[in-house]
Design a protein around this motif. Structure first.
Motif, PDB file in Angstrom:
ATOM      1  N   ASP A 129       9.718   0.510  12.284  1.00 49.05           N
ATOM      2  CA  ASP A 129      10.066  -0.877  12.596  1.00 49.05           C
ATOM      3  C   ASP A 129       9.171  -1.382  13.725  1.00 49.05           C
ATOM      4  OD1 ASP A 129      11.302  -3.319  12.662  1.00 49.05           O
ATOM      5  OD2 ASP A 129      13.027  -2.618  13.812  1.00 49.05           O
ATOM      6  N   VAL A 130       7.987  -1.802  13.344  1.00 49.06           N
ATOM      7  CA  VAL A 130       6.992  -2.240  14.331  1.00 49.06           C
ATOM      8  C   VAL A 130       6.624  -3.704  14.081  1.00 49.06           C
ATOM      9  CG1 VAL A 130       6.039   0.090  14.609  1.00 49.06           C
ATOM     10  CG2 VAL A 130       5.059  -1.442  12.891  1.00 49.06           C
ATOM     11  N   GLU A 131       5.881  -4.255  15.003  1.00 45.25           N
ATOM     12  CA  GLU A 131       5.419  -5.628  14.877  1.00 45.25           C
ATOM     13  C   GLU A 131       4.228  -5.695  13.920  1.00 45.25           C
ATOM     14  OE1 GLU A 131       6.052  -4.083  17.805  1.00 45.25           O
ATOM     15  OE2 GLU A 131       7.974  -5.095  18.047  1.00 45.25           O
ATOM     16  N   ALA A 132       3.964  -6.890  13.450  1.00 46.41           N
ATOM     17  CA  ALA A 132       2.862  -7.107  12.507  1.00 46.41           C
ATOM     18  C   ALA A 132       1.517  -6.702  13.109  1.00 46.41           C
ATOM     19  CB  ALA A 132       2.830  -8.566  12.060  1.00 46.41           C
ATOM     20  N   GLU A 133       1.366  -6.815  14.418  1.00 49.58           N
ATOM     21  CA  GLU A 133       0.108  -6.418  15.059  1.00 49.58           C
ATOM     22  C   GLU A 133      -0.169  -4.926  14.866  1.00 49.58           C
ATOM     23  OE1 GLU A 133       1.425 -10.201  16.871  1.00 49.58           O
ATOM     24  OE2 GLU A 133       2.448  -8.309  16.458  1.00 49.58           O
ATOM     25  N   VAL A 134       0.874  -4.126  14.881  1.00 46.03           N
ATOM     26  CA  VAL A 134       0.724  -2.683  14.673  1.00 46.03           C
ATOM     27  C   VAL A 134       0.311  -2.412  13.223  1.00 46.03           C
ATOM     28  CG1 VAL A 134       1.908  -0.448  14.728  1.00 46.03           C
ATOM     29  CG2 VAL A 134       2.403  -2.172  16.486  1.00 46.03           C
ATOM     30  N   VAL A 135       0.924  -3.111  12.306  1.00 47.09           N
ATOM     31  CA  VAL A 135       0.575  -2.970  10.889  1.00 47.09           C
ATOM     32  C   VAL A 135      -0.881  -3.370  10.680  1.00 47.09           C
ATOM     33  CG1 VAL A 135       1.076  -3.795   8.554  1.00 47.09           C
ATOM     34  CG2 VAL A 135       2.953  -3.306  10.139  1.00 47.09           C
ATOM     35  N   HIS A 136      -1.278  -4.477  11.258  1.00 49.19           N
ATOM     36  CA  HIS A 136      -2.662  -4.953  11.128  1.00 49.19           C
ATOM     37  C   HIS A 136      -3.629  -3.919  11.688  1.00 49.19           C
ATOM     38  CE1 HIS A 136      -6.190  -7.536  12.175  1.00 49.19           C
ATOM     39  NE2 HIS A 136      -6.016  -7.823  10.909  1.00 49.19           N
TER      40      HIS A 136
ATOM     41  N   SER B 123       0.983 -10.235   8.290  1.00 47.26           N
ATOM     42  CA  SER B 123       2.167 -10.558   9.089  1.00 47.26           C
ATOM     43  C   SER B 123       3.267 -11.168   8.225  1.00 47.26           C
ATOM     44  CB  SER B 123       1.769 -11.518  10.205  1.00 47.26           C
ATOM     45  OG  SER B 123       2.892 -11.890  10.963  1.00 47.26           O
ATOM     46  N   LYS B 124       2.885 -12.105   7.370  1.00 47.00           N
ATOM     47  CA  LYS B 124       3.861 -12.753   6.497  1.00 47.00           C
ATOM     48  C   LYS B 124       4.528 -11.745   5.562  1.00 47.00           C
ATOM     49  CE  LYS B 124       4.244 -16.413   3.052  1.00 47.00           C
ATOM     50  NZ  LYS B 124       3.540 -17.457   2.306  1.00 47.00           N
ATOM     51  N   ILE B 125       3.723 -10.901   4.943  1.00 48.14           N
ATOM     52  CA  ILE B 125       4.259  -9.899   4.015  1.00 48.14           C
ATOM     53  C   ILE B 125       5.146  -8.901   4.756  1.00 48.14           C
ATOM     54  CG2 ILE B 125       3.639  -7.960   2.517  1.00 48.14           C
ATOM     55  CD1 ILE B 125       1.134  -9.624   1.726  1.00 48.14           C
ATOM     56  N   TRP B 126       4.661  -8.403   5.893  1.00 51.12           N
ATOM     57  CA  TRP B 126       5.402  -7.402   6.659  1.00 51.12           C
ATOM     58  C   TRP B 126       6.748  -7.951   7.123  1.00 51.12           C
ATOM     59  CZ3 TRP B 126       5.613  -2.417   7.267  1.00 51.12           C
ATOM     60  CH2 TRP B 126       6.283  -1.877   8.359  1.00 51.12           C
ATOM     61  N   ASN B 127       6.727  -9.127   7.726  1.00 51.85           N
ATOM     62  CA  ASN B 127       7.966  -9.684   8.265  1.00 51.85           C
ATOM     63  C   ASN B 127       8.962 -10.042   7.172  1.00 51.85           C
ATOM     64  OD1 ASN B 127       7.255  -9.385  10.983  1.00 51.85           O
ATOM     65  ND2 ASN B 127       6.092 -11.279  10.946  1.00 51.85           N
ATOM     66  N   SER B 128       8.488 -10.555   6.035  1.00 47.40           N
ATOM     67  CA  SER B 128       9.420 -10.879   4.949  1.00 47.40           C
ATOM     68  C   SER B 128       9.979  -9.598   4.323  1.00 47.40           C
ATOM     69  CB  SER B 128       8.755 -11.760   3.901  1.00 47.40           C
ATOM     70  OG  SER B 128       7.710 -11.080   3.248  1.00 47.40           O
ATOM     71  N   ALA B 129       9.175  -8.558   4.238  1.00 48.95           N
ATOM     72  CA  ALA B 129       9.654  -7.291   3.672  1.00 48.95           C
ATOM     73  C   ALA B 129      10.723  -6.667   4.570  1.00 48.95           C
ATOM     74  CB  ALA B 129       8.493  -6.328   3.482  1.00 48.95           C
ATOM     75  N   LYS B 130      10.517  -6.737   5.886  1.00 44.09           N
ATOM     76  CA  LYS B 130      11.506  -6.167   6.818  1.00 44.09           C
ATOM     77  C   LYS B 130      12.848  -6.872   6.732  1.00 44.09           C
ATOM     78  CE  LYS B 130       9.779  -6.191  10.927  1.00 44.09           C
ATOM     79  NZ  LYS B 130       9.447  -5.910  12.317  1.00 44.09           N
ATOM     80  N   GLU B 131      12.845  -8.118   6.285  1.00 44.00           N
ATOM     81  CA  GLU B 131      14.112  -8.836   6.112  1.00 44.00           C
ATOM     82  C   GLU B 131      14.888  -8.305   4.911  1.00 44.00           C
ATOM     83  OE1 GLU B 131      13.260 -13.007   5.902  1.00 44.00           O
ATOM     84  OE2 GLU B 131      12.391 -13.048   7.920  1.00 44.00           O
ATOM     85  N   MET B 132      14.174  -7.724   3.936  1.00 44.89           N
ATOM     86  CA  MET B 132      14.819  -7.221   2.722  1.00 44.89           C
ATOM     87  C   MET B 132      15.325  -5.790   2.875  1.00 44.89           C
ATOM     88  SD  MET B 132      12.482  -8.731  -0.324  1.00 44.89           S
ATOM     89  CE  MET B 132      10.926  -9.079   0.443  1.00 44.89           C
ATOM     90  N   VAL B 133      14.534  -4.942   3.532  1.00 44.51           N
ATOM     91  CA  VAL B 133      14.902  -3.533   3.680  1.00 44.51           C
ATOM     92  C   VAL B 133      14.277  -3.014   4.977  1.00 44.51           C
ATOM     93  CG1 VAL B 133      12.954  -2.728   2.261  1.00 44.51           C
ATOM     94  CG2 VAL B 133      14.963  -1.289   2.510  1.00 44.51           C
ATOM     95  N   PRO B 134      15.007  -2.204   5.728  1.00 45.10           N
ATOM     96  CA  PRO B 134      14.427  -1.654   6.952  1.00 45.10           C
ATOM     97  C   PRO B 134      13.151  -0.851   6.656  1.00 45.10           C
ATOM     98  CG  PRO B 134      16.795  -1.269   6.903  1.00 45.10           C
ATOM     99  CD  PRO B 134      16.404  -1.806   5.544  1.00 45.10           C
TER     100      PRO B 134
ATOM    101  N   GLY C 135       9.737   3.110   3.624  1.00 42.46           N
ATOM    102  CA  GLY C 135       8.752   4.191   3.592  1.00 42.46           C
ATOM    103  C   GLY C 135       9.290   5.429   2.891  1.00 42.46           C
ATOM    104  N   ALA C 136      10.535   5.782   3.201  1.00 39.11           N
ATOM    105  CA  ALA C 136      11.152   6.953   2.562  1.00 39.11           C
ATOM    106  C   ALA C 136      11.314   6.717   1.057  1.00 39.11           C
ATOM    107  CB  ALA C 136      12.501   7.248   3.211  1.00 39.11           C
ATOM    108  N   LEU C 137      11.720   5.507   0.686  1.00 37.99           N
ATOM    109  CA  LEU C 137      11.874   5.185  -0.738  1.00 37.99           C
ATOM    110  C   LEU C 137      10.535   5.216  -1.469  1.00 37.99           C
ATOM    111  CD1 LEU C 137      14.496   2.302  -0.537  1.00 37.99           C
ATOM    112  CD2 LEU C 137      14.842   4.577  -1.530  1.00 37.99           C
ATOM    113  N   TYR C 138       9.485   4.764  -0.796  1.00 36.62           N
ATOM    114  CA  TYR C 138       8.156   4.791  -1.406  1.00 36.62           C
ATOM    115  C   TYR C 138       7.758   6.229  -1.754  1.00 36.62           C
ATOM    116  CZ  TYR C 138       3.093   4.428  -1.870  1.00 36.62           C
ATOM    117  OH  TYR C 138       1.805   4.520  -2.326  1.00 36.62           O
ATOM    118  N   MET C 139       7.973   7.150  -0.823  1.00 39.93           N
ATOM    119  CA  MET C 139       7.611   8.540  -1.089  1.00 39.93           C
ATOM    120  C   MET C 139       8.522   9.158  -2.149  1.00 39.93           C
ATOM    121  SD  MET C 139       4.843   9.379   0.313  1.00 39.93           S
ATOM    122  CE  MET C 139       4.748  11.152   0.505  1.00 39.93           C
ATOM    123  N   GLU C 140       9.786   8.781  -2.152  1.00 40.59           N
ATOM    124  CA  GLU C 140      10.681   9.258  -3.209  1.00 40.59           C
ATOM    125  C   GLU C 140      10.208   8.756  -4.565  1.00 40.59           C
ATOM    126  OE1 GLU C 140      14.873   8.518  -2.588  1.00 40.59           O
ATOM    127  OE2 GLU C 140      14.688   9.045  -0.456  1.00 40.59           O
ATOM    128  N   CYS C 141       9.817   7.500  -4.630  1.00 38.07           N
ATOM    129  CA  CYS C 141       9.308   6.932  -5.894  1.00 38.07           C
ATOM    130  C   CYS C 141       8.018   7.621  -6.318  1.00 38.07           C
ATOM    131  CB  CYS C 141       9.086   5.434  -5.753  1.00 38.07           C
ATOM    132  SG  CYS C 141      10.614   4.474  -5.690  1.00 38.07           S
TER     133      CYS C 141
END
Length: 146
Positions: A4-11, A23-34, A39-45
């Motif tokens: 759970d980091v800021e968009a600057e860290v993702v960038h 930033s837009k993608i990251w922040n909107s995604a965090k609103e849907m799922v922590p 990340g854990a679900l991605y690796m499970e998938c």
């Protein structure tokens, strides 16, 4: 994978993406799922995909042994490779086909992280590196219609 980091860290970890879009993608995604859960679900998938699509392929024991060594070596000196380190920190399956695909995902992040470090170390900006798709001669001669 970054938590759970800021968009600057993702960038910083992704490097090549436009900051506004990332930033837009990251922040909107965090609103849907922590972020950690995603990340854990991605690796499970990734594991489920490997288990379902790679089940009839031989050689994964050897591939997993080799890729586990490469991943461990990468983690031993992973400065500047946050996305790789975050991905590698996720649990992996004991199923050989599932683990093989999860290892491919981790190795892809290792390659991407090392490439970004090399780009920055060379003095080239990530934005410029992202835009370079052709040889230098083609960059000097604009293509028609561009």
């Amino acid at each position: 994978m970054l938590g759970d980091v800021e968009a600057e860290v993702v960038h910083s970890a992704f490097g090549y993406f436009n900051f506004g879009l990332a930033s837009k993608i990251w922040n909107s995604a965090k609103e849907m799922v922590p972020a950690r859960e995603a990340g854990a679900l991605y690796m499970e998938c990734a594991g489920a995909f490997g288990a379902s699509k790679l089940v009839d392929i031989d050689g994964f024991d050897a591939f997993n042994a080799a890729s586990d060594k490469v991943i461990a070596a990468g983690l031993a000196n992973c400065a500047g490779q946050a996305l790789f380190a975050g991905t590698a920190a996720e649990p992996r399956s004991d199923d050989t086909a599932a683990r093989a695909f999860q290892n491919v995902v981790i190795l892809r992040e290792l390659r991407g992280s090392l490439h970004l470090v090399a780009v920055v170390a060379s003095g080239l900006s990530p934005e410029t590196a992202h835009r370079v798709r052709r040889g230098m001669r083609e960059l000097q001669t604009p293509r028609s219609g561009v």
